[in-house]
Design a protein around this motif. Sequence first.
Motif, PDB file in Angstrom:
ATOM      1  N   LEU A  44      -7.964  -3.949   5.161  1.00  0.00           N
ATOM      2  CA  LEU A  44      -7.976  -2.985   5.815  1.00  0.00           C
ATOM      3  C   LEU A  44      -7.646  -1.748   4.733  1.00  0.00           C
ATOM      4  CD1 LEU A  44      -4.992  -4.343   7.688  1.00  0.00           C
ATOM      5  CD2 LEU A  44      -7.317  -3.686   8.939  1.00  0.00           C
ATOM      6  N   LYS A  45      -8.106  -0.824   4.645  1.00  0.00           N
ATOM      7  CA  LYS A  45      -8.297   0.534   3.922  1.00  0.00           C
ATOM      8  C   LYS A  45      -7.577   1.279   3.093  1.00  0.00           C
ATOM      9  CE  LYS A  45      -9.766   4.091   7.326  1.00  0.00           C
ATOM     10  NZ  LYS A  45     -10.463   4.706   7.536  1.00  0.00           N
ATOM     11  N   ARG A  46      -6.020   1.015   3.601  1.00  0.00           N
ATOM     12  CA  ARG A  46      -4.770   1.268   2.835  1.00  0.00           C
ATOM     13  C   ARG A  46      -4.485   0.824   2.005  1.00  0.00           C
ATOM     14  NH1 ARG A  46      -3.663  -0.808   8.298  1.00  0.00           N
ATOM     15  NH2 ARG A  46      -1.761  -1.665   8.203  1.00  0.00           N
ATOM     16  N   THR A  47      -5.202  -0.329   1.873  1.00  0.00           N
ATOM     17  CA  THR A  47      -5.106  -1.556   0.792  1.00  0.00           C
ATOM     18  C   THR A  47      -5.882  -0.598  -0.501  1.00  0.00           C
ATOM     19  OG1 THR A  47      -5.989  -3.558   1.283  1.00  0.00           O
ATOM     20  CG2 THR A  47      -3.353  -2.888   1.696  1.00  0.00           C
ATOM     21  N   HIS A  65       0.669  -1.059   0.415  1.00  0.00           N
ATOM     22  CA  HIS A  65      -0.241   0.387   0.609  1.00  0.00           C
ATOM     23  C   HIS A  65       1.413   1.309  -0.031  1.00  0.00           C
ATOM     24  CE1 HIS A  65       1.164   0.650   4.431  1.00  0.00           C
ATOM     25  NE2 HIS A  65       0.838  -0.168   4.345  1.00  0.00           N
ATOM     26  N   GLY A  66       0.281   2.598  -0.501  1.00  0.00           N
ATOM     27  CA  GLY A  66       0.865   3.715  -0.020  1.00  0.00           C
ATOM     28  C   GLY A  66       1.002   4.401   1.022  1.00  0.00           C
ATOM     29  N   GLU A  67       2.346   5.176   1.303  1.00  0.00           N
ATOM     30  CA  GLU A  67       2.246   5.962   2.343  1.00  0.00           C
ATOM     31  C   GLU A  67       0.969   6.305   3.030  1.00  0.00           C
ATOM     32  OE1 GLU A  67       5.874   8.386   3.620  1.00  0.00           O
ATOM     33  OE2 GLU A  67       4.311   9.563   3.189  1.00  0.00           O
ATOM     34  N   THR A  68       0.719   5.985   4.747  1.00  0.00           N
ATOM     35  CA  THR A  68       0.235   6.945   5.580  1.00  0.00           C
ATOM     36  C   THR A  68       0.189   7.368   6.745  1.00  0.00           C
ATOM     37  OG1 THR A  68       0.040   4.618   7.465  1.00  0.00           O
ATOM     38  CG2 THR A  68      -1.274   4.716   5.283  1.00  0.00           C
ATOM     39  N   ASP A  69       0.183   8.577   7.089  1.00  0.00           N
ATOM     40  CA  ASP A  69       0.526   9.691   7.992  1.00  0.00           C
ATOM     41  C   ASP A  69       1.454   8.186   9.328  1.00  0.00           C
ATOM     42  OD1 ASP A  69       0.980  11.648   7.205  1.00  0.00           O
ATOM     43  OD2 ASP A  69      -1.406  12.564   8.073  1.00  0.00           O
ATOM     44  N   GLN A  85      -1.641   9.042  -1.566  1.00  0.00           N
ATOM     45  CA  GLN A  85      -2.393   9.286  -2.936  1.00  0.00           C
ATOM     46  C   GLN A  85      -1.728   9.407  -4.003  1.00  0.00           C
ATOM     47  OE1 GLN A  85      -5.549  12.065  -1.674  1.00  0.00           O
ATOM     48  NE2 GLN A  85      -5.743  10.494   0.483  1.00  0.00           N
ATOM     49  N   ALA A  86      -1.048   9.565  -4.164  1.00  0.00           N
ATOM     50  CA  ALA A  86      -0.124   9.903  -5.005  1.00  0.00           C
ATOM     51  C   ALA A  86       0.856   9.293  -5.748  1.00  0.00           C
ATOM     52  CB  ALA A  86       0.900  10.945  -4.834  1.00  0.00           C
ATOM     53  N   GLN A  87       1.240   8.193  -4.788  1.00  0.00           N
ATOM     54  CA  GLN A  87       1.822   7.069  -5.353  1.00  0.00           C
ATOM     55  C   GLN A  87       0.875   6.058  -5.425  1.00  0.00           C
ATOM     56  OE1 GLN A  87       3.274   5.374  -1.479  1.00  0.00           O
ATOM     57  NE2 GLN A  87       5.012   7.162  -1.361  1.00  0.00           N
ATOM     58  N   VAL A 147      -4.835  -1.110  13.424  1.00  0.00           N
ATOM     59  CA  VAL A 147      -4.865   0.709  12.899  1.00  0.00           C
ATOM     60  C   VAL A 147      -5.318   0.728  11.396  1.00  0.00           C
ATOM     61  CG1 VAL A 147      -3.347   2.019  13.013  1.00  0.00           C
ATOM     62  CG2 VAL A 147      -2.833   1.049  14.659  1.00  0.00           C
ATOM     63  N   ASP A 148      -6.507   0.627  11.314  1.00  0.00           N
ATOM     64  CA  ASP A 148      -7.135   0.540   9.839  1.00  0.00           C
ATOM     65  C   ASP A 148      -7.139   2.636   9.111  1.00  0.00           C
ATOM     66  OD1 ASP A 148      -8.154  -0.121   7.360  1.00  0.00           O
ATOM     67  OD2 ASP A 148     -10.674  -0.541   7.868  1.00  0.00           O
ATOM     68  N   SER A 149      -5.909   2.826   9.044  1.00  0.00           N
ATOM     69  CA  SER A 149      -5.437   4.161   8.382  1.00  0.00           C
ATOM     70  C   SER A 149      -5.135   4.387   7.112  1.00  0.00           C
ATOM     71  CB  SER A 149      -4.255   4.396   8.823  1.00  0.00           C
ATOM     72  OG  SER A 149      -2.927   3.253   8.851  1.00  0.00           O
ATOM     73  N   ASP A 150      -5.656   5.641   6.627  1.00  0.00           N
ATOM     74  CA  ASP A 150      -6.141   5.795   5.494  1.00  0.00           C
ATOM     75  C   ASP A 150      -4.453   6.698   5.233  1.00  0.00           C
ATOM     76  OD1 ASP A 150      -8.633   6.465   4.904  1.00  0.00           O
ATOM     77  OD2 ASP A 150      -8.618   7.518   7.255  1.00  0.00           O
ATOM     78  N   LEU A 151      -4.828   6.721   3.813  1.00  0.00           N
ATOM     79  CA  LEU A 151      -3.350   7.130   3.456  1.00  0.00           C
ATOM     80  C   LEU A 151      -3.205   8.268   2.583  1.00  0.00           C
ATOM     81  CD1 LEU A 151      -3.048   5.717  -0.891  1.00  0.00           C
ATOM     82  CD2 LEU A 151      -2.102   4.457   1.687  1.00  0.00           C
ATOM     83  N   ASN A 152      -1.830   8.891   2.875  1.00  0.00           N
ATOM     84  CA  ASN A 152      -1.563  10.395   2.851  1.00  0.00           C
ATOM     85  C   ASN A 152      -1.888  10.765   1.587  1.00  0.00           C
ATOM     86  OD1 ASN A 152       0.888  10.131   2.282  1.00  0.00           O
ATOM     87  ND2 ASN A 152       1.270   9.995   3.923  1.00  0.00           N
TER      88      ASN A 152
END
Length: 219
Positions: free
Chosen positions: A67-70, A19-23, A44-46, A35-40
């Motif tokens: 998990l939503k980051r994927t 997955h792309g980067e998260t905070d 999103q650009a990645q 921890v089900d985090s979002d992309l930062n």
Amino acid sequence: MSNDQSKTPKVKTIYLIRHGETDFNRQGIVQGSGVDSDLNELGQAQAEAFYQKYQHILFDKVYTSALKRTHQSVKKFLEKGLPWEQHEGLNEISWGVREGKVPNDIDNEYYKILIDGWINGKVDLPSEGGESPQDVLTRQKPVIDLIISRSDEETILVAMHGRAIRIILTLLLERELHEMDSFEHANLCLYKLTYDYEQGKFSVELENDLSHLDDLIVE
């Protein structure tokens, strides 16, 4: 008989991405499966950069973790209406009680001792309140068996997580589990693999490939 054989591809191609980067990634905080985090913004650009590079690929299906980051990392592909399945078996390892916490010196030493133990063969050693690499491999295997069984899906996209990718690659490439740290990964990296049905083996075409991110400006 020859007609039946022609319906089964000799090779399945798998585009396996992290997955792309998260905070949390940026801050060095362990997310794990809890921890089900979002992309930062960079993540999103990645994801967009990967889509621009590979949107021409005719994927038969997209597989992600739960998990939503994927999910967010393959959002543009899903918006095209591609078939999609999410599997908890592809989730990141559970790091237990330390997930979501800014690591201090004690935590960093804990992780070092834990991972050193894994490298030295103690792959059934779980993190405190979490999973061991063997636990993760056990839940990954049924998903891989399912994917392999679907021989009509000749080209697929799979979005997962860093430690989970290291673990699953030992399974796919028939390596010892304690060798998992030999596989490098970065946010939105690509491993391109092929599965030969006649030989029953996976091989790697691209490893931790980041060429699709070359034009990204990282602040």
